[in-house]
Design a protein around this motif. Structure first.
Motif, PDB file in Angstrom:
ATOM      1  N   GLU A  45      -1.129   9.479   9.422  1.00  0.00           N
ATOM      2  CA  GLU A  45      -0.622   8.095   9.340  1.00  0.00           C
ATOM      3  C   GLU A  45      -0.012   7.850   7.961  1.00  0.00           C
ATOM      4  O   GLU A  45       1.070   7.283   7.830  1.00  0.00           O
ATOM      5  CB  GLU A  45      -1.767   7.101   9.570  1.00  0.00           C
ATOM      6  N   GLY A  46      -0.744   8.269   6.939  1.00  0.00           N
ATOM      7  CA  GLY A  46      -0.272   8.049   5.578  1.00  0.00           C
ATOM      8  C   GLY A  46       1.007   8.810   5.279  1.00  0.00           C
ATOM      9  O   GLY A  46       1.915   8.290   4.629  1.00  0.00           O
ATOM     10  N   MET A  91       0.180   3.980  -6.632  1.00  0.00           N
ATOM     11  CA  MET A  91      -0.237   2.635  -6.989  1.00  0.00           C
ATOM     12  C   MET A  91      -0.868   2.599  -8.381  1.00  0.00           C
ATOM     13  O   MET A  91      -0.720   1.615  -9.105  1.00  0.00           O
ATOM     14  CB  MET A  91      -1.205   2.067  -5.945  1.00  0.00           C
ATOM     15  N   GLY A 141       3.826   7.042   7.062  1.00  0.00           N
ATOM     16  CA  GLY A 141       4.188   5.809   6.371  1.00  0.00           C
ATOM     17  C   GLY A 141       4.947   6.083   5.083  1.00  0.00           C
ATOM     18  O   GLY A 141       5.919   5.403   4.753  1.00  0.00           O
ATOM     19  N   TYR A 142       4.487   7.095   4.363  1.00  0.00           N
ATOM     20  CA  TYR A 142       5.130   7.454   3.093  1.00  0.00           C
ATOM     21  C   TYR A 142       6.549   7.943   3.347  1.00  0.00           C
ATOM     22  O   TYR A 142       7.499   7.585   2.647  1.00  0.00           O
ATOM     23  CB  TYR A 142       4.302   8.539   2.391  1.00  0.00           C
ATOM     24  N   PHE A 159       0.800  11.945  -4.881  1.00  0.00           N
ATOM     25  CA  PHE A 159       1.972  12.387  -4.122  1.00  0.00           C
ATOM     26  C   PHE A 159       2.729  13.481  -4.873  1.00  0.00           C
ATOM     27  O   PHE A 159       3.910  13.719  -4.629  1.00  0.00           O
ATOM     28  CB  PHE A 159       2.892  11.188  -3.795  1.00  0.00           C
ATOM     29  N   CYS A 197       0.849  -1.179   0.000  1.00  0.00           N
ATOM     30  CA  CYS A 197       0.000   0.000   0.000  1.00  0.00           C
ATOM     31  C   CYS A 197       0.886   1.230   0.000  1.00  0.00           C
ATOM     32  O   CYS A 197       1.648   1.452   0.957  1.00  0.00           O
ATOM     33  CB  CYS A 197      -0.918   0.000   1.224  1.00  0.00           C
ATOM     34  N   ARG A 198       0.786   2.039  -1.010  1.00  0.00           N
ATOM     35  CA  ARG A 198       1.607   3.250  -1.076  1.00  0.00           C
ATOM     36  C   ARG A 198       1.068   4.342  -0.170  1.00  0.00           C
ATOM     37  O   ARG A 198       1.751   5.307   0.108  1.00  0.00           O
ATOM     38  CB  ARG A 198       1.682   3.775  -2.521  1.00  0.00           C
ATOM     39  N   CYS A 199      -0.186   4.206   0.204  1.00  0.00           N
ATOM     40  CA  CYS A 199      -0.775   5.193   1.095  1.00  0.00           C
ATOM     41  C   CYS A 199      -0.582   4.833   2.560  1.00  0.00           C
ATOM     42  O   CYS A 199      -1.070   5.511   3.452  1.00  0.00           O
ATOM     43  CB  CYS A 199      -2.264   5.369   0.804  1.00  0.00           C
ATOM     44  N   ALA A 200       0.129   3.711   2.810  1.00  0.00           N
ATOM     45  CA  ALA A 200       0.460   3.313   4.181  1.00  0.00           C
ATOM     46  C   ALA A 200      -0.760   3.199   5.077  1.00  0.00           C
ATOM     47  O   ALA A 200      -0.745   3.616   6.224  1.00  0.00           O
ATOM     48  CB  ALA A 200       1.480   4.277   4.795  1.00  0.00           C
ATOM     49  N   ALA A 221       5.808   6.938  -7.272  1.00  0.00           N
ATOM     50  CA  ALA A 221       5.317   5.559  -7.306  1.00  0.00           C
ATOM     51  C   ALA A 221       3.898   5.403  -6.773  1.00  0.00           C
ATOM     52  O   ALA A 221       3.645   4.582  -5.885  1.00  0.00           O
ATOM     53  CB  ALA A 221       6.276   4.641  -6.545  1.00  0.00           C
ATOM     54  N   ARG A 266       5.528  14.821  -2.322  1.00  0.00           N
ATOM     55  CA  ARG A 266       4.783  15.083  -1.093  1.00  0.00           C
ATOM     56  C   ARG A 266       5.544  15.856  -0.019  1.00  0.00           C
ATOM     57  O   ARG A 266       6.351  15.275   0.709  1.00  0.00           O
ATOM     58  CB  ARG A 266       4.288  13.751  -0.528  1.00  0.00           C
ATOM     59  N   MET A 294       5.230  -1.386   9.562  1.00  0.00           N
ATOM     60  CA  MET A 294       4.456  -0.206   9.940  1.00  0.00           C
ATOM     61  C   MET A 294       4.447  -0.089  11.460  1.00  0.00           C
ATOM     62  O   MET A 294       4.002  -0.989  12.163  1.00  0.00           O
ATOM     63  CB  MET A 294       3.027  -0.348   9.414  1.00  0.00           C
TER      64      MET A 294
END
Lengths: 32, 736
Positions: free
Chosen positions: B647-648, B359, B651-652, B411, A11-14, B357, B533, B685
């Motif tokens: 969160e996103g 998706m 993670g990114y 992004f 998942c690229r959006c984490a 990148a 981003r 994560m």
């Protein structure tokens, strides 16, 4: 278990955190 | 504001806010999503008619609000939803001021029209970026919705012959208690659309908000879960051909010759055409197009190509950084303080090119007709795309119809000033005279090797500490390519300084009396670069927060306390810093092999602090255990979406910090897919806690601000655990 099973899905959006939570919830609801 | 794009001819005469439009069925503008389980999926793009044949009358109440006789409220969303949730957030603002019930709300992507749907921060230009969607729409949508509400009230007042002031609205129902009258929005909409909206409609007191500030369910969750949500990748058009393009293996290489015979022999392949970006192969389906492209024989000329490796480039960048001399900021006299100082601490940092990148790789459907060019894509800069398509086709920008679709991530990749992939698709359609609709698709390999990247950069940080351990002087020199130079956004480059190169450093909030930020813009590098981003904040947030941490240690001070001290005049920075530290339990002893680091950064008018906890093994292998995040984004329209974006972003950023780099060998990109550009996986994560600072300030963005503090907080945590600092990104599997 979840991490192992889902490790192949990227998942690229984490959103992993929420995917995990959703699986937990689905498991609980299916069991009920 | 945009300099080279002349958008004056794109602006239509002002339309009256009052309008009445009877439309049978749904407009073909875009996929509609909403809370109700409606049958409004569009199996084919632009089919226009609702699957449900029952006629519904739509009443248009200005450019943003439509109310149907079926009581459905549709919000026209002028921004692209790439997963960040604007198709929920923007309708929430409307629903609040309208006093609608959330269950009647729907979202639809608006048409491309800068006269109505421009981003108010961009001038006469419709587009999404800089985490500005909510911020620029806030007052605009509140006023639009409050105006529509007033029209509904006036219609009710006229119908019931009662004073408007006695009418109340709640949950989509308009009521006059005194006369025992009530009506739904749907029942009043037609009459309401005939009313004149007030010039300055009364807005709610934020204390009375019932939807804003709550976790309303996202309008797109169901469709995205059951697969009915359509992305460009899902769409087809009758008679459509799929196109894949063979791009040059090195940037700037050109086609010397090509042999299409083997490609044309592949069953299903219909055309092979040369376009400015390479050789396009068209076929009945994706697989045939791919086999056709594989069978192409192309001879490239590398005479004008970028042939350097990333290592070579970085060596050059280091030299450029040392000579950086264009001052983006100059407070006091750094040179003199350094000359007199006993000890100047100097550190160097290097950052690689990064891929976005997303998706969903770039894709675009084009139907070229004599009087119009219709496009389906996750368009992020609609006005730019209209302009680019009009240049290619010779049509007027108003004749370029863009059906904005959900985008599978961006992004920043879809916001290209030159509209690269849209232009490519339109050019291909034109090359076959519009004989068939064209669906351009980029494969993952195209995305990795032919796309645009976060610029590489090299940084020199220097600081002097005085006798008391205070930072008396600070200098940041950096070298990188300019994102905006040579594009339609060049007008934003001031005095030779691309603001995106120095953002996050130029605005350093710490109270340091002598401070300088010097830029060297590297030219002559053929690698196409773009915002990724949080843009300049990605590298500048890192060097400032990591270097600051190192200075604190050198001065024998606690990293958190020194920040608090130097942020005394910055209450919103302090607010998130203190909240994150408190929630993380800053100051506790974690024991051996563990570390905790902190970082605070403002970007796009929002403030974020993050505390990262790590565990480091003897061999340097480490895990990121937990991230505690505090965010101040003003009023949080939907706290859950704010958390999701934090969160996103975390993670990114973590994915990039751990392993991501686009490297070049002889000018050719080394990474081709997720096997070599390895993103974060679910088992990597960390736990993430997000705390939102309560605020009454106008809402600001959350798409990007979660990114900048992560990498430095992680680096600071690793330093806390091991005593070793991070100076090069990515960090890698081990920190030794």
């Amino acid at each position: 278990d979840i991490d192992n099973a889902m490790r192949g899905n990227l998942c690229r959006c984490a959103t992993y955190y929420r995917i995990r939570a959703a699986i937990h919830r689905a498991a609980a609801e299916l069991e009920a | 504001m945009l300099g080279r794009i002349d958008t004056r001819h794109l602006v239509r005469p002002e339309l009256s806010r009052r309008g009445f439009l009877k439309v049978i069925g749904l407009s073909g503008a875009g996929f509609m999503i909403g809370c109700s389980d409606s049958s409004d999926t569009a199996p084919d793009a632009g089919s226009g008619a609702a699957a449900d044949a029952q006629p519904v009358t739509q009443s248009v109440m200005g450019p943003f609000v439509r109310i149907g006789s079926d009581n459905m409220v549709t919000v026209m969303v002028k921004h692209l939803d790439k997963g960040q949730g604007v198709t929920t957030g923007l309708p929430t603002i409307v629903a609040e001021e309208l006093d609608a019930d959330w269950s009647q709300m729907h979202a639809e992507f608006s048409p491309a029209d800068p006269s109505k749907y421009n981003n108010l921060f961009f001038g006469p230009f419709q587009g999404t970026g800089g985490s500005s969607s909510i911020a620029n729409s806030w007052m605009q949508l509140r006023q639009a919705a409050a105006g529509a509400r007033a029209m509904l009230v006036d219609a009710a007042a006229a119908r019931w012959q009662v004073p408007a002031g006695e009418i109340t609205v709640a949950g989509g129902v308009v009521t006059h208690a005194g006369s025992n009258n009530e009506a739904s929005f749907g029942e009043l909409a037609a009459a309401a659309a005939d009313m004149t909206p007030p010039a300055e409609p009364a807005l709610k007191d934020p204390q009375d908000f019932t939807l804003i500030g709550t976790r309303v369910p996202r309008l797109d969750s169901k469709a995205k879960t059951d697969g009915s949500a359509k992305f460009t990748l899902d769409l087809t058009r009758p008679g459509m051909l799929t196109a894949l393009v063979s791009h040059p293996p090195k940037f700037g290489a050109t086609v010397e010759s090509f042999d299409a015979s083997a490609a044309l022999d592949v069953p299903g392949v219909t055309d092979v055409v040369q376009v400015p970006t390479g050789i396009a192969v068209l076929a009945d389906n994706f697989w045939a197009a791919k086999k056709g492209r594989d069978a192409l024989e192309v001879t490239w000329s590398f005479a004008a190509a970028e042939q350097r490796s990333s290592g070579e480039l970085m060596d050059e960048y280091k030299q450029h950084a040392e000579q950086a001399s264009l001052a983006a900021r100059k407070d006091g006299d750094v040179e003199t303080v350094f000359a007199d100082a006993d000890n100047v601490i100097r550190r160097e940092y290097a950052f690689p090119y990064l891929a976005h990148a997303p998706m969903e790789p770039m894709d675009c459907i084009v139907e070229l007709r004599e009087d119009a060019c219709e496009i389906w894509t996750g368009s992020q800069l609609q006005t730019g795309d209209q302009y680019a398509a009009s240049q290619i086709t010779g049509l007027q920008p108003e004749q370029i119809i863009i059906n904005t679709q959900f985008a599978g991530g961006s992004f920043g990749r879809r916001a290209v000033p030159t509209s690269d992939y849209v232009s490519e698709a339109v050019t291909i359609a034109k090359a076959i005279d519009g004989r068939a609709p064209v669906k351009l698709m980029w494969t993952r390999e195209d995305e990795m090797t032919a796309g645009y990247y976060r610029p590489m950069s090299y940084h020199l940080m220097e600081a002097a500490l005085d006798g008391d351990g205070n930072i008396s002087a600070w200098r940041h020199r950096l070298a990188m390519q300019s994102i905006m130079t040579g594009t339609a956004f060049e007008g934003l480059v001031q005095d030779g300084i691309d603001s995106t190169s120095v953002e996050g450093s130029k605005q350093l909030p710490y109270a340091i009396p002598n401070l300088q930020v010097d830029l060297h813009t590297v030219t002559g590098v053929g690698v196409p670069v773009l915002w990724w981003r949080s843009v300049g904040h990605t590298h500048n947030g890192f060097v400032t927060e990591a270097f600051f941490d190192e200075l604190a240690a050198a001065a024998g001070k606690d990293a958190y306390e020194l920040r608090r001290d130097l942020l005394k005049d910055h209450p919103r920075h302090l607010g998130v810093l203190e909240l994150a530290a408190e929630k993380a339990g800053w100051g506790e002893d974690l024991g051996p092999g563990r570390g905790r680091g902190i970082a605070v950064h403002e970007s796009f008018s929002s403030f974020v602090a993050e505390v990262v906890d790590v565990t480091v093994g003897d061999d340097g292998g480490f895990t990121v255990d937990r991230v505690v995040c505090a965010v101040d984004c003003g009023i949080a329209i939907n706290p859950d979406i704010v958390k999701a974006q934090m969160e996103g972003g975390i993670g990114y950023a973590l994915s990039a910090a751990l392993r991501e780099a686009v490297t070049l060998t002889g000018g050719q990109v080394d990474q081709r897919n997720f096997d070599s550009y390895r993103p974060l996986r679910i088992d990597e994560m960390p736990d993430i806690e997000v705390h939102i600072v309560p605020s009454a300030e106008a809402p600001t963005g959350v798409g990007e601000p979660g990114v900048p503090p992560l990498a430095p907080a992680l680096a600071n945590a690793l330093a806390d655990a091991t005593g070793k600092r991070v100076y090069r990104m990515p960090i890698g599997e081990k920190h030794v």
